[in-house]
Write an enzyme that holds these catalytic residues in place. Structure first.
Site, PDB file in Angstrom:
ATOM      1  N   CYS A  89       0.571  -0.572   0.130  1.00  0.00           N
ATOM      2  CA  CYS A  89      -0.001   0.282  -0.134  1.00  0.00           C
ATOM      3  C   CYS A  89       1.160   1.370   0.179  1.00  0.00           C
ATOM      4  O   CYS A  89       1.584   1.345   0.987  1.00  0.00           O
ATOM      5  CB  CYS A  89      -1.173  -0.144   1.418  1.00  0.00           C
ATOM      6  SG  CYS A  89      -2.075   1.182   1.274  1.00  0.00           S
ATOM      7  N   CYS A 253      -3.280   7.026  -4.836  1.00  0.00           N
ATOM      8  CA  CYS A 253      -3.032   5.818  -4.809  1.00  0.00           C
ATOM      9  C   CYS A 253      -1.513   5.862  -4.987  1.00  0.00           C
ATOM     10  O   CYS A 253      -0.828   5.460  -6.613  1.00  0.00           O
ATOM     11  CB  CYS A 253      -3.522   4.800  -6.229  1.00  0.00           C
ATOM     12  SG  CYS A 253      -3.482   2.906  -4.970  1.00  0.00           S
TER      13      CYS A 253
END
Ligand code: PYC
Length: 331
Positions: A89, A253
């Site tokens: 992530c 992201c």
């Protein structure tokens, strides 16, 4: 009030997306590797994930980080999502770096740059924390290699027919042009984007499960809607990642930006070493650069630059008699 459980965290947001780093309260984990300890956490303590990330203490978009030792890197960590465990992530890596700086665990405020390696389930990544006037001004991480697995997959779902590129950037993405899907990349377009993205993801995953997407064996995690813009300062990719029907990435992201870089390079739309900006719907940017990997032409090495800000330090408790000890989420 009798307390059944205490967990402490430091929270931050990266371009709007939250990260909750656990600083105390997780029992010792078993296993020799970060992956094995993540698996042990999943098997024995998954209720801690929902306790921390789901309502009423969290919400669908919340992401958690559990730190653990590593024999391969300076730190080990695994990522908790509200629906599943993430192999990597990017926004949470940036949040973790700022949290470690806040805790005084990486270098001193006088150092212009402090660097560390981080073992996560997807591999070992390198993180640099850049400071200006004693405060963190940017975080760069070198992600795991990113590559395009399949181009131009025709998908019909949610009332649209689009082409998707299936790309690995640390998680699996279906990359879809926003305009072709009738998606507006703005806060007002989020509900429609969530419905369309969730329908496209379900259909693409059904196609993958049926063996209809060449070279792709694993389900995608998210749909990334993008729109390319050119500005005086270079290429800008405005983008929105739909993770679930009620969950989107507020940041540009990190793994999605890595996937987008791999797609742009594979399509010849940018070159290696050419920085681009990836921009979220709140108009906050990451800078993303694809570098060559020695001996490989099928993949690029993504370098992502962003920043996170601390939002709070928490001590969450479970009070005796709480009727919802594991939390809840509504779709
Ligand atoms: O930044 O890589 C990322 C990410 C994945 C899911 C939420 N954020």
């Amino acid at each position: 009030m009798a307390i059944r459980r205490w967990i402490s965290t430091i929270d931050s947001h990266t371009a709007g997306h939250p990260t909750r780093v656990v600083t105390g309260g997780v029992p010792p984990l078993r296993g020799d590797t970060v992956e094995a300890r993540a698996e042990d956490f999943r098997a024995r303590f998954d209720a801690l994930r929902t306790f921390l990330l789901h309502e009423p203490r969290g919400h669908a978009a919340m992401v958690g980080v559990v730190m653990t030792e590593s024999t391969r890197a300076d730190f080990g960590a695994f990522f908790l999502g509200s629906y599943k465990y993430l192999e990597m992530c990017g926004h949470a890596t940036i949040g973790l770096a700022v949290t470690l700086d806040h805790m005084g665990l990486i270098g001193t405020s006088q150092e212009p740059t402090s660097s560390f390696t981080l073992e996560v389930p997807a591999g070992v990544i390198t993180v640099h924390v850049h400071r200006r006037d004693g405060a963190v001004a940017a975080v760069t991480f070198k992600n795991v290699p990113a590559y395009v697995a399949c181009r131009d997959v025709g998908v019909t779902a949610g009332g649209v027919s689009v082409l998707a590129d299936v790309v690995w950037g640390g998680n699996w993405y279906g990359l879809v042009e926003a305009r072709a899907a009738g998606v507006e990349l703005a806060p007002a377009g989020v509900s429609h984007a969530l419905a369309t993205g969730a329908a496209l993801k379900a259909e693409l995953n059904a196609m993958i499960a049926a063996g209809a997407v060449a070279g792709v064996a694993r389900p995608i995690d998210s749909i990334l809607f993008y729109e390319a813009q050119s500005e005086a300062a270079g290429v800008v990719s405005r983008q929105l990642v739909v993770l679930e029907s009620n969950k989107f990435d507020r940041s540009p992201c990190g793994t999605g930006s890595s996937a987008r870089l791999a797609q742009l390079v594979a399509r010849g739309e940018i070159g290696l070493d050419q920085p681009i900006r990836t921009r979220n719907i709140l108009d906050v940017d990451f800078t993303a650069t694809a570098r060559a990997i020695a001996g490989r032409t099928d993949a690029i090495e993504p370098h992502i630059v962003g920043l996170a800000h601390i939002t709070g330090e928490h001590r969450f408790v479970l009070a005796q008699g709480d009727p919802l000890p594991d939390g809840f989420l509504c779709r």
